[in-house]
Motif scaffolding. Structure first.
Motif, PDB file in Angstrom:
ATOM      1  N   PRO A 174      38.330  46.641  27.171  1.00 48.37           N
ATOM      2  CA  PRO A 174      39.071  46.761  28.433  1.00 48.37           C
ATOM      3  C   PRO A 174      39.784  48.105  28.596  1.00 48.37           C
ATOM      4  CG  PRO A 174      39.433  44.599  27.476  1.00 48.37           C
ATOM      5  CD  PRO A 174      38.676  45.400  26.449  1.00 48.37           C
ATOM      6  N   GLU A 175      40.269  48.695  27.482  1.00 55.15           N
ATOM      7  CA  GLU A 175      40.970  49.969  27.603  1.00 55.15           C
ATOM      8  C   GLU A 175      40.033  51.131  27.917  1.00 55.15           C
ATOM      9  OE1 GLU A 175      40.405  49.277  23.094  1.00 55.15           O
ATOM     10  OE2 GLU A 175      40.820  48.080  24.887  1.00 55.15           O
ATOM     11  N   ALA A 176      38.713  50.914  27.819  1.00 60.27           N
ATOM     12  CA  ALA A 176      37.745  51.955  28.150  1.00 60.27           C
ATOM     13  C   ALA A 176      37.374  51.955  29.631  1.00 60.27           C
ATOM     14  CB  ALA A 176      36.474  51.776  27.311  1.00 60.27           C
ATOM     15  N   VAL A 177      37.866  50.975  30.384  1.00 59.70           N
ATOM     16  CA  VAL A 177      37.513  50.833  31.798  1.00 59.70           C
ATOM     17  C   VAL A 177      38.573  51.502  32.669  1.00 59.70           C
ATOM     18  CG1 VAL A 177      37.008  49.206  33.659  1.00 59.70           C
ATOM     19  CG2 VAL A 177      36.347  48.649  31.302  1.00 59.70           C
ATOM     20  N   ASP A 178      38.138  52.400  33.553  1.00 57.53           N
ATOM     21  CA  ASP A 178      39.020  53.017  34.549  1.00 57.53           C
ATOM     22  C   ASP A 178      38.858  52.294  35.882  1.00 57.53           C
ATOM     23  OD1 ASP A 178      40.035  54.978  32.861  1.00 57.53           O
ATOM     24  OD2 ASP A 178      38.390  56.363  33.318  1.00 57.53           O
ATOM     25  N   LEU A 179      39.895  52.345  36.708  1.00 59.81           N
ATOM     26  CA  LEU A 179      39.818  51.833  38.078  1.00 59.81           C
ATOM     27  C   LEU A 179      40.017  52.993  39.046  1.00 59.81           C
ATOM     28  CD1 LEU A 179      41.783  48.441  38.064  1.00 59.81           C
ATOM     29  CD2 LEU A 179      39.343  48.851  37.758  1.00 59.81           C
ATOM     30  N   LEU A 180      39.138  53.051  40.043  1.00 64.82           N
ATOM     31  CA  LEU A 180      39.207  54.088  41.073  1.00 64.82           C
ATOM     32  C   LEU A 180      39.391  53.426  42.439  1.00 64.82           C
ATOM     33  CD1 LEU A 180      36.171  56.243  39.881  1.00 64.82           C
ATOM     34  CD2 LEU A 180      38.584  56.610  39.343  1.00 64.82           C
ATOM     35  N   PRO A 181      39.941  54.156  43.401  1.00 64.67           N
ATOM     36  CA  PRO A 181      40.048  53.601  44.751  1.00 64.67           C
ATOM     37  C   PRO A 181      38.673  53.251  45.315  1.00 64.67           C
ATOM     38  CG  PRO A 181      41.374  55.588  44.520  1.00 64.67           C
ATOM     39  CD  PRO A 181      40.519  55.498  43.298  1.00 64.67           C
ATOM     40  N   ALA A 182      38.624  52.268  46.183  1.00 70.13           N
ATOM     41  CA  ALA A 182      37.354  51.865  46.799  1.00 70.13           C
ATOM     42  C   ALA A 182      36.703  53.056  47.487  1.00 70.13           C
ATOM     43  CB  ALA A 182      37.603  50.758  47.811  1.00 70.13           C
ATOM     44  N   GLY A 183      35.373  53.132  47.414  1.00 78.02           N
ATOM     45  CA  GLY A 183      34.638  54.219  48.027  1.00 78.02           C
ATOM     46  C   GLY A 183      34.376  55.379  47.099  1.00 78.02           C
ATOM     47  N   GLY A 199      29.555  38.368  41.511  1.00 84.57           N
ATOM     48  CA  GLY A 199      30.389  37.340  40.906  1.00 84.57           C
ATOM     49  C   GLY A 199      30.816  37.631  39.478  1.00 84.57           C
ATOM     50  N   SER A 200      30.262  38.667  38.864  1.00 83.89           N
ATOM     51  CA  SER A 200      30.627  38.993  37.490  1.00 83.89           C
ATOM     52  C   SER A 200      32.034  39.588  37.444  1.00 83.89           C
ATOM     53  CB  SER A 200      29.623  39.982  36.894  1.00 83.89           C
ATOM     54  OG  SER A 200      29.633  41.205  37.608  1.00 83.89           O
ATOM     55  N   LEU A 201      32.699  39.444  36.268  1.00 85.84           N
ATOM     56  CA  LEU A 201      34.067  39.897  36.102  1.00 85.84           C
ATOM     57  C   LEU A 201      34.142  41.034  35.102  1.00 85.84           C
ATOM     58  CD1 LEU A 201      35.899  36.432  35.916  1.00 85.84           C
ATOM     59  CD2 LEU A 201      35.770  37.966  37.882  1.00 85.84           C
ATOM     60  N   MET A 202      35.009  42.011  35.373  1.00 80.29           N
ATOM     61  CA  MET A 202      35.264  43.118  34.475  1.00 80.29           C
ATOM     62  C   MET A 202      36.777  43.219  34.275  1.00 80.29           C
ATOM     63  SD  MET A 202      33.925  45.752  32.729  1.00 80.29           S
ATOM     64  CE  MET A 202      32.399  46.299  33.526  1.00 80.29           C
ATOM     65  N   THR A 203      37.211  43.331  33.012  1.00 83.67           N
ATOM     66  CA  THR A 203      38.635  43.420  32.699  1.00 83.67           C
ATOM     67  C   THR A 203      38.978  44.834  32.263  1.00 83.67           C
ATOM     68  OG1 THR A 203      38.737  41.096  32.025  1.00 83.67           O
ATOM     69  CG2 THR A 203      40.478  42.537  31.240  1.00 83.67           C
ATOM     70  N   ALA A 204      40.067  45.359  32.828  1.00 81.12           N
ATOM     71  CA  ALA A 204      40.566  46.683  32.461  1.00 81.12           C
ATOM     72  C   ALA A 204      42.002  46.553  31.973  1.00 81.12           C
ATOM     73  CB  ALA A 204      40.494  47.629  33.652  1.00 81.12           C
ATOM     74  N   ALA A 205      42.346  47.280  30.909  1.00 79.13           N
ATOM     75  CA  ALA A 205      43.718  47.331  30.403  1.00 79.13           C
ATOM     76  C   ALA A 205      44.293  48.686  30.767  1.00 79.13           C
ATOM     77  CB  ALA A 205      43.736  47.127  28.894  1.00 79.13           C
ATOM     78  N   LEU A 206      45.349  48.691  31.573  1.00 81.47           N
ATOM     79  CA  LEU A 206      45.866  49.930  32.140  1.00 81.47           C
ATOM     80  C   LEU A 206      47.378  50.038  31.950  1.00 81.47           C
ATOM     81  CD1 LEU A 206      43.958  49.781  35.548  1.00 81.47           C
ATOM     82  CD2 LEU A 206      43.343  51.182  33.587  1.00 81.47           C
ATOM     83  N   PRO A 207      47.902  51.268  31.805  1.00 83.42           N
ATOM     84  CA  PRO A 207      49.358  51.463  31.746  1.00 83.42           C
ATOM     85  C   PRO A 207      49.983  51.241  33.117  1.00 83.42           C
ATOM     86  CG  PRO A 207      48.233  53.575  31.745  1.00 83.42           C
ATOM     87  CD  PRO A 207      47.155  52.525  31.643  1.00 83.42           C
ATOM     88  N   GLN A 208      51.305  51.071  33.126  1.00 83.29           N
ATOM     89  CA  GLN A 208      52.011  50.763  34.373  1.00 83.29           C
ATOM     90  C   GLN A 208      52.267  52.025  35.207  1.00 83.29           C
ATOM     91  OE1 GLN A 208      52.338  47.738  35.065  1.00 83.29           O
ATOM     92  NE2 GLN A 208      52.387  46.637  33.148  1.00 83.29           N
ATOM     93  N   THR A 209      51.253  52.846  35.382  1.00 83.28           N
ATOM     94  CA  THR A 209      51.387  54.069  36.170  1.00 83.28           C
ATOM     95  C   THR A 209      50.112  54.263  36.964  1.00 83.28           C
ATOM     96  OG1 THR A 209      50.527  55.385  34.322  1.00 83.28           O
ATOM     97  CG2 THR A 209      52.927  55.192  34.512  1.00 83.28           C
ATOM     98  N   GLY A 210      50.073  55.295  37.798  1.00 83.10           N
ATOM     99  CA  GLY A 210      48.866  55.653  38.519  1.00 83.10           C
ATOM    100  C   GLY A 210      48.389  54.553  39.453  1.00 83.10           C
ATOM    101  N   VAL A 211      47.089  54.253  39.397  1.00 80.82           N
ATOM    102  CA  VAL A 211      46.483  53.308  40.336  1.00 80.82           C
ATOM    103  C   VAL A 211      47.084  51.916  40.197  1.00 80.82           C
ATOM    104  CG1 VAL A 211      44.612  52.659  38.775  1.00 80.82           C
ATOM    105  CG2 VAL A 211      44.276  52.459  41.235  1.00 80.82           C
TER     106      VAL A 211
END
Length: 376
Positions: A295-304, A337-349
């Motif tokens: 999960p810590e290897a997954v980044d989240l980006l804004p849609a688009g 329908g598949s799920l992806m889990t990301a572990a992120l710090p309480q900053t940024g996105v």
């Protein structure tokens, strides 16, 4: 699997093709390993994998069906427990409630016929080393859980064993004390410079304390390595799934040429991995496999943010945000329908992220591990 720990130091403990059978059931199935002198070696696995049986064979409480077991180069086959240079700390410590602390720690020395003055001296020294000076006259019930742990270790270490065996000794403690004792146990092992062999089903204990970890499954060792190797470069799907958290993505192989392993998910999303990091599997187009991604290897980006046909970038919708203190766990649901889990710090996105927000998951090709799925 047969392998040795990757260390050039002389071994305190060696197991050679060790087997233990009960009727037609093999609890330990051909295990071989070395434990270097003065190291902290953990055997990690789920309940029923054979780790306690293996520890009991090292201690001499059970005899192997076949194979050999050596301590300091001497075979222990046929040597009774009281003649082996090992001591053992049990989960429930087994301190004697009718004895004071000094009597508990000195019990083994009295059994060996050591003179009273010598027992007093050695008990005082070992209690000092475990951070409990001046407690010899206190009762067991006057100590905290962490202090009782240190008394149990002192009772073993006063006998000066070559190997100390620890059978899930933190299992009965509450969470906060367990976290504290992880650090204390590692510090005590380093202070005594004694070989510790520690069994646990708790991967966090093994990762924090160990110099090397053996991951055990169905009587066999699937991997032996440093905590970093076991966590970041698991050799099997079992190790990847058992040690730490991981996203598991069912995939199909598209291509495995040019140093890149190209895959596609059930929803058709393209994935690309570094082929060199995936071991020696003989990949073929159409083959079923499973990708493991921390999960810590997954980044989240804004849609688009995704690009047409971009690999390892999958659009989705935030399904849940779970606050964990310094970090949060975000679950993203893709269109299939598949799920992806990301572990992120309480900053940024993450600061403004809410359930239902559209996002894109992204991860680097070197961060994932892929394993073939057995046909049938």
């Amino acid at each position: 699997m047969t392998e040795t720990t990757p260390d050039l130091a002389p071994s305190d403990l060696e197991c050679r093709d060790l087997v233990k059978e009960f009727s037609e059931f093999r609890a330990v199935d051909g295990v071989s390993f070395d434990v270097p002198q003065g190291s902290f070696f953990s055997i990690l696995g789920p309940s029923g994998c054979g780790k306690t049986t293996l520890l009991r064979m090292i201690a001499g409480f059970q005899s192997p069906t076949s194979g050999d077991l050596l301590i300091k180069g001497r075979s222990m086959i046929g040597v009774p427990p009281n003649k082996r240079p090992v001591s053992m700390v049990f989960q429930h410590l087994a301190l004697f409630p009718t004895m004071n602390i000094g009597e508990n720690v000195g019990f083994g020395l009295r059994q060996r016929g050591v003179a009273r003055a010598e027992i007093k001296r050695r008990v005082g020294e070992v209690l000092e080393r475990v951070g409990l000076p001046g407690v010899s006259e206190r009762r067991v019930d006057q100590l905290s859980g962490g202090q009782k742990q240190r008394v149990a270790i002192a009772r073993c270490m006063v006998l000066e064993p070559d190997v100390l065996l620890l059978d899930e000794p933190l299992g009965a403690l509450d969470l906060k004390l367990r976290e504290h004792m992880k650090v204390e146990l590692k510090a005590l092992q380093a202070a005594f410079n004694t070989t510790f062999v520690y069994i646990t089903h708790d991967q966090s204990e093994a990762l924090v304390m160990s110099d090397n970890i053996a991951v055990m499954n169905k009587g066999r060792f699937e991997q032996i390595g440093t905590p970093q190797e076991v966590y970041h470069a698991p050799r099997t799907a079992f190790v990847a799934g058992f040690v730490g958290d991981a996203n598991r993505i069912p995939v199909q192989v598209v291509d495995a040429t040019g140093g890149t392993l190209t895959l596609k998910t059930g929803g058709g999303a393209p994935l690309k991995l570094d082929a060199a990091a995936q071991g020696s599997a003989d990949w073929r187009p159409g083959q079923r496999a499973e990708v493991f991604l921390r999960p810590e290897a997954v980044d989240l980006l804004p849609a688009g943010s995704e690009q047409a046909e971009a690999a390892n970038m999958v659009p989705g919708v935030v399904d849940a945000v779970l606050f964990n203190g310094a970090n949060s766990t975000v679950t993203v649901r893709a269109s299939d329908g598949s799920l992806m889990t990301a572990a992120l710090p309480q900053t940024g996105v993450l600061a403004a992220l809410r359930k239902g927000d559209a996002v894109t998951t992204r991860w680097h090709p070197s961060q994932a591990r892929c394993y073939p799925v057995a046909e049938g």
